[in-house]
Design an enzyme around this catalytic site. Sequence first.
Site, PDB file in Angstrom:
ATOM      1  N   LYS A   3       0.827  14.739  -5.811  1.00  0.00           N
ATOM      2  CA  LYS A   3      -0.240  14.567  -4.834  1.00  0.00           C
ATOM      3  C   LYS A   3      -0.805  15.912  -4.357  1.00  0.00           C
ATOM      4  O   LYS A   3      -0.192  16.962  -4.588  1.00  0.00           O
ATOM      5  CB  LYS A   3       0.296  13.741  -3.661  1.00  0.00           C
ATOM      6  CG  LYS A   3       0.693  12.307  -4.050  1.00  0.00           C
ATOM      7  CD  LYS A   3       1.171  11.545  -2.821  1.00  0.00           C
ATOM      8  CE  LYS A   3       1.413  10.075  -3.138  1.00  0.00           C
ATOM      9  NZ  LYS A   3       1.839   9.328  -1.920  1.00  0.00           N
ATOM     10  N   TYR A  43      -5.585   2.918  -4.402  1.00  0.00           N
ATOM     11  CA  TYR A  43      -4.729   2.397  -3.334  1.00  0.00           C
ATOM     12  C   TYR A  43      -5.300   1.136  -2.696  1.00  0.00           C
ATOM     13  O   TYR A  43      -4.971   0.824  -1.543  1.00  0.00           O
ATOM     14  CB  TYR A  43      -4.489   3.478  -2.279  1.00  0.00           C
ATOM     15  CG  TYR A  43      -3.406   4.474  -2.665  1.00  0.00           C
ATOM     16  CD1 TYR A  43      -2.068   4.082  -2.737  1.00  0.00           C
ATOM     17  CD2 TYR A  43      -3.714   5.791  -2.959  1.00  0.00           C
ATOM     18  CE1 TYR A  43      -1.072   4.979  -3.090  1.00  0.00           C
ATOM     19  CE2 TYR A  43      -2.714   6.702  -3.312  1.00  0.00           C
ATOM     20  CZ  TYR A  43      -1.397   6.286  -3.374  1.00  0.00           C
ATOM     21  OH  TYR A  43      -0.400   7.167  -3.718  1.00  0.00           O
ATOM     22  N   PHE A  51      -3.241   2.982   7.910  1.00  0.00           N
ATOM     23  CA  PHE A  51      -3.329   4.361   7.416  1.00  0.00           C
ATOM     24  C   PHE A  51      -4.215   4.506   6.175  1.00  0.00           C
ATOM     25  O   PHE A  51      -4.297   5.583   5.593  1.00  0.00           O
ATOM     26  CB  PHE A  51      -1.926   4.909   7.120  1.00  0.00           C
ATOM     27  CG  PHE A  51      -1.131   4.080   6.128  1.00  0.00           C
ATOM     28  CD1 PHE A  51      -1.325   4.217   4.759  1.00  0.00           C
ATOM     29  CD2 PHE A  51      -0.184   3.155   6.569  1.00  0.00           C
ATOM     30  CE1 PHE A  51      -0.600   3.470   3.851  1.00  0.00           C
ATOM     31  CE2 PHE A  51       0.552   2.401   5.667  1.00  0.00           C
ATOM     32  CZ  PHE A  51       0.334   2.557   4.304  1.00  0.00           C
ATOM     33  N   ASN A 106       3.340  13.081   1.027  1.00  0.00           N
ATOM     34  CA  ASN A 106       4.721  13.017   0.538  1.00  0.00           C
ATOM     35  C   ASN A 106       4.882  13.397  -0.938  1.00  0.00           C
ATOM     36  O   ASN A 106       5.749  12.890  -1.628  1.00  0.00           O
ATOM     37  CB  ASN A 106       5.332  11.648   0.855  1.00  0.00           C
ATOM     38  CG  ASN A 106       4.562  10.515   0.236  1.00  0.00           C
ATOM     39  OD1 ASN A 106       3.594  10.741  -0.482  1.00  0.00           O
ATOM     40  ND2 ASN A 106       4.997   9.292   0.481  1.00  0.00           N
ATOM     41  N   HIS A 109       3.718  10.308  -6.160  1.00  0.00           N
ATOM     42  CA  HIS A 109       3.589   8.851  -6.243  1.00  0.00           C
ATOM     43  C   HIS A 109       4.379   8.372  -7.447  1.00  0.00           C
ATOM     44  O   HIS A 109       4.390   9.036  -8.484  1.00  0.00           O
ATOM     45  CB  HIS A 109       2.112   8.460  -6.428  1.00  0.00           C
ATOM     46  CG  HIS A 109       1.939   7.025  -6.846  1.00  0.00           C
ATOM     47  ND1 HIS A 109       2.027   5.994  -5.942  1.00  0.00           N
ATOM     48  CD2 HIS A 109       1.742   6.457  -8.066  1.00  0.00           C
ATOM     49  CE1 HIS A 109       1.870   4.843  -6.597  1.00  0.00           C
ATOM     50  NE2 HIS A 109       1.690   5.103  -7.886  1.00  0.00           N
ATOM     51  N   GLU A 120      -1.727   1.413 -13.560  1.00  0.00           N
ATOM     52  CA  GLU A 120      -2.013   2.769 -13.083  1.00  0.00           C
ATOM     53  C   GLU A 120      -2.196   3.738 -14.262  1.00  0.00           C
ATOM     54  O   GLU A 120      -3.007   4.657 -14.196  1.00  0.00           O
ATOM     55  CB  GLU A 120      -0.902   3.223 -12.127  1.00  0.00           C
ATOM     56  CG  GLU A 120      -0.946   2.396 -10.837  1.00  0.00           C
ATOM     57  CD  GLU A 120       0.221   2.637  -9.890  1.00  0.00           C
ATOM     58  OE1 GLU A 120       1.144   3.420 -10.210  1.00  0.00           O
ATOM     59  OE2 GLU A 120       0.199   2.027  -8.799  1.00  0.00           O
TER      60      GLU A 120
HETATM   61  P1  GDP Z   1       5.519   4.649  -1.904  1.00  0.00           P
HETATM   62  O1  GDP Z   1       5.572   3.543  -2.940  1.00  0.00           O
HETATM   63  O2  GDP Z   1       6.872   5.217  -1.595  1.00  0.00           O
HETATM   64  O3  GDP Z   1       4.518   5.731  -2.233  1.00  0.00           O
HETATM   65  O4  GDP Z   1       5.047   3.985  -0.520  1.00  0.00           O
HETATM   66  P2  GDP Z   1       3.975   2.860  -0.152  1.00  0.00           P
HETATM   67  O5  GDP Z   1       3.520   2.104  -1.367  1.00  0.00           O
HETATM   68  O6  GDP Z   1       4.551   2.084   0.990  1.00  0.00           O
HETATM   69  O7  GDP Z   1       2.746   3.682   0.444  1.00  0.00           O
HETATM   70  C1  GDP Z   1       1.832   4.342  -0.413  1.00  0.00           C
HETATM   71  C2  GDP Z   1       1.480   5.693   0.176  1.00  0.00           C
HETATM   72  O8  GDP Z   1       0.768   5.513   1.411  1.00  0.00           O
HETATM   73  C3  GDP Z   1       2.679   6.565   0.576  1.00  0.00           C
HETATM   74  O9  GDP Z   1       3.264   7.251  -0.506  1.00  0.00           O
HETATM   75  C4  GDP Z   1       2.055   7.512   1.581  1.00  0.00           C
HETATM   76  O10 GDP Z   1       1.316   8.555   0.958  1.00  0.00           O
HETATM   77  C5  GDP Z   1       1.075   6.578   2.296  1.00  0.00           C
HETATM   78  N1  GDP Z   1       1.677   6.020   3.508  1.00  0.00           N
HETATM   79  C6  GDP Z   1       2.640   5.054   3.604  1.00  0.00           C
HETATM   80  N2  GDP Z   1       2.958   4.807   4.896  1.00  0.00           N
HETATM   81  C7  GDP Z   1       2.172   5.644   5.631  1.00  0.00           C
HETATM   82  C8  GDP Z   1       2.019   5.860   7.040  1.00  0.00           C
HETATM   83  O11 GDP Z   1       2.675   5.239   7.877  1.00  0.00           O
HETATM   84  N3  GDP Z   1       1.083   6.795   7.420  1.00  0.00           N
HETATM   85  C9  GDP Z   1       0.332   7.496   6.504  1.00  0.00           C
HETATM   86  N4  GDP Z   1      -0.567   8.403   6.940  1.00  0.00           N
HETATM   87  N5  GDP Z   1       0.443   7.306   5.181  1.00  0.00           N
HETATM   88  C10 GDP Z   1       1.356   6.401   4.751  1.00  0.00           C
END
Ligand code: GDP
Length: 131
Positions: A3, A43, A51, A106, A109, A120
């Site tokens: 990312k 996404y 968010f 973070n 992905h 994807e």
């Molecule tokens: P992943 O599969 O571990 O990447 O997590 P998710 O599918 O739940 O979320 C997708 C992405 O959305 C995450 O990797 C973060 O970049 C973002 N994200 C998830 N939760 C939050 C949040 O609470 N706040 C913000 N700003 N971004 C979030």
Amino acid sequence: MIKPDAVADGNMGAILKMIEEAGFKIIAMKYTRLSAELAGKFYAVHSERPFYGELVEYMSSGPIVAAILEKDNAVADFRTLIGATNPAEAAEGTIRKLYAKSIGENAVHGSDSDENAAIEGNFFFSEFERF
Ligand code: GDP
């Protein structure tokens, strides 16, 4: 995907090294930047989440590395290698523990299923870009 925060911080090489050392074969790879429209599409599953706007803005804020990785049990093993979404909860030695800034920014992905990995992969790569 590596990312924008991890690319901007100069962690692209270190992350790719961890991926290769963990036994993943790189089938396709691209250094590119997502427009807000494309980041929103990638996404789309999160479009109702609070968010989403922040996520789209962040994911289109700079270049990323997209890759298709191959390994037995690749989805589960990659998610183990990257660690929990929130770096505060990520296990020691994981990519997110080492390089993520926050739950939003973070570093990496990883697809959450074989089906989504196929979708994807098709989002970024044609059949002629896979080796
Ligand atoms: P992943 O599969 O571990 O990447 O997590 P998710 O599918 O739940 O979320 C997708 C992405 O959305 C995450 O990797 C973060 O970049 C973002 N994200 C998830 N939760 C939050 C949040 O609470 N706040 C913000 N700003 N971004 C979030």
